[in-house]
Write a protein that holds these residues in place. Structure first.
Motif, short mmCIF file in Angstrom:
data_model
loop_
_atom_site.label_atom_id
_atom_site.label_comp_id
_atom_site.label_asym_id
_atom_site.label_seq_id
_atom_site.Cartn_x
_atom_site.Cartn_y
_atom_site.Cartn_z
N GLN A 1 29.16 78.42 59.50
CA GLN A 1 28.65 77.15 58.97
C GLN A 1 28.64 76.09 60.06
O GLN A 1 29.49 76.08 60.93
N VAL A 2 27.66 75.23 59.98
CA VAL A 2 27.55 74.08 60.88
C VAL A 2 27.53 72.83 60.00
O VAL A 2 26.78 72.76 59.03
N GLN A 3 28.37 71.89 60.32
CA GLN A 3 28.37 70.62 59.61
C GLN A 3 27.70 69.57 60.49
O GLN A 3 27.97 69.48 61.69
N LEU A 4 26.85 68.77 59.86
CA LEU A 4 26.11 67.73 60.58
C LEU A 4 26.36 66.38 59.91
O LEU A 4 26.24 66.27 58.69
N VAL A 5 26.68 65.39 60.72
CA VAL A 5 26.93 64.05 60.19
C VAL A 5 26.13 63.04 60.99
O VAL A 5 26.33 62.91 62.21
N GLU A 6 25.22 62.35 60.30
CA GLU A 6 24.40 61.33 60.95
C GLU A 6 25.08 59.97 60.87
O GLU A 6 25.86 59.69 59.95
N SER A 7 24.74 59.13 61.83
CA SER A 7 25.21 57.74 61.83
C SER A 7 24.24 56.90 62.65
O SER A 7 23.39 57.44 63.36
N GLY A 8 24.37 55.59 62.52
CA GLY A 8 23.57 54.70 63.34
C GLY A 8 22.42 54.01 62.64
O GLY A 8 21.74 53.17 63.24
N GLY A 9 22.20 54.35 61.38
CA GLY A 9 21.11 53.70 60.65
C GLY A 9 21.45 52.25 60.34
O GLY A 9 22.57 51.78 60.56
N GLY A 10 20.43 51.52 59.85
CA GLY A 10 20.66 50.13 59.52
C GLY A 10 19.37 49.39 59.32
O GLY A 10 18.29 50.00 59.22
N LEU A 11 19.48 48.07 59.28
CA LEU A 11 18.32 47.19 59.11
C LEU A 11 17.97 46.57 60.45
O LEU A 11 18.84 46.04 61.15
N VAL A 12 16.70 46.64 60.80
CA VAL A 12 16.25 46.09 62.07
C VAL A 12 14.87 45.48 61.88
O VAL A 12 14.10 45.91 61.02
N GLN A 13 14.56 44.48 62.68
CA GLN A 13 13.24 43.87 62.61
C GLN A 13 12.22 44.72 63.34
O GLN A 13 12.56 45.46 64.28
N ALA A 14 10.99 44.58 62.95
CA ALA A 14 9.90 45.28 63.63
C ALA A 14 9.92 44.93 65.12
O ALA A 14 10.13 43.78 65.49
N GLY A 15 9.73 45.96 65.93
CA GLY A 15 9.80 45.78 67.37
C GLY A 15 11.16 46.04 67.96
O GLY A 15 11.31 46.14 69.18
N GLY A 16 12.16 46.15 67.10
CA GLY A 16 13.53 46.37 67.55
C GLY A 16 13.83 47.84 67.81
O GLY A 16 12.94 48.69 67.75
N SER A 17 15.10 48.11 68.10
CA SER A 17 15.54 49.46 68.45
C SER A 17 16.78 49.84 67.67
O SER A 17 17.57 48.99 67.25
N LEU A 18 16.96 51.14 67.49
CA LEU A 18 18.16 51.71 66.91
C LEU A 18 18.40 53.05 67.57
O LEU A 18 17.45 53.71 68.01
N ARG A 19 19.66 53.47 67.61
CA ARG A 19 19.98 54.80 68.07
C ARG A 19 20.75 55.53 66.98
O ARG A 19 21.83 55.10 66.58
N LEU A 20 20.18 56.63 66.56
CA LEU A 20 20.84 57.49 65.57
C LEU A 20 21.63 58.58 66.29
O LEU A 20 21.23 59.05 67.35
N SER A 21 22.74 58.96 65.68
CA SER A 21 23.55 60.05 66.22
C SER A 21 23.72 61.12 65.15
O SER A 21 23.74 60.81 63.95
#
Length: 127
Positions: A1-21
């Motif tokens: 089994q492989v467990q996967l956990v995402e993080s890094g989401g959120g609210l951002v304005q258009a033109g902005g940046s985010l990094r998901l892990s």
């Protein structure tokens, strides 16, 4: 089994940046190919980007090409999605997925190819 956990989401304005892990644990040798998918409200889940851990090869959906970058850190068993120049239409729940199947040029966007999925992280881009 492989467990996967995402993080890094959120609210951002258009033109902005985010990094998901996406942190992988468990039998991580079963995750030769890892990908990001997303699902907007009322829409089907769609492919975003994919990376091969063994070759480093990547593919992107046309809608994100040039704006998103997928990468991986083997030492940390973590995959990333750097998202830049975000648009309101990028608003969705983002999911990471893993497959023990080596990355192929004509199958990487198929949901059925991926055995393991994370729970998702929400990204909202305001206009």
């Amino acid at each position: 089994q492989v467990q996967l956990v995402e993080s890094g989401g959120g609210l951002v304005q258009a033109g902005g940046s985010l990094r998901l892990s996406c942190a992988a644990s468990g039998r991580t040798f079963n995750r030769d190919t890892m990908a990001w998918f997303r699902q907007a409200p009322g829409k089907e889940r769609e492919f975003v980007a994919v990376i091969s851990w063994s070759t480093g090869r990547t593919y992107y959906a046309d809608s994100v090409k040039g704006r998103f970058t997928i990468s991986g850190d083997n030492a940390k068993n973590t995959m990333y999605l750097q998202m830049s120049r975000l648009k309101p239409e990028d608003t969705a729940d983002y999911y990471c997925a893993a497959s023990g199947i080596p990355l192929g040029s004509n199958t990487y966007s198929l949901i059925a190819m991926y055995t393991y999925w994370g729970q998702g992280t929400q990204v909202t881009v305001s206009s």
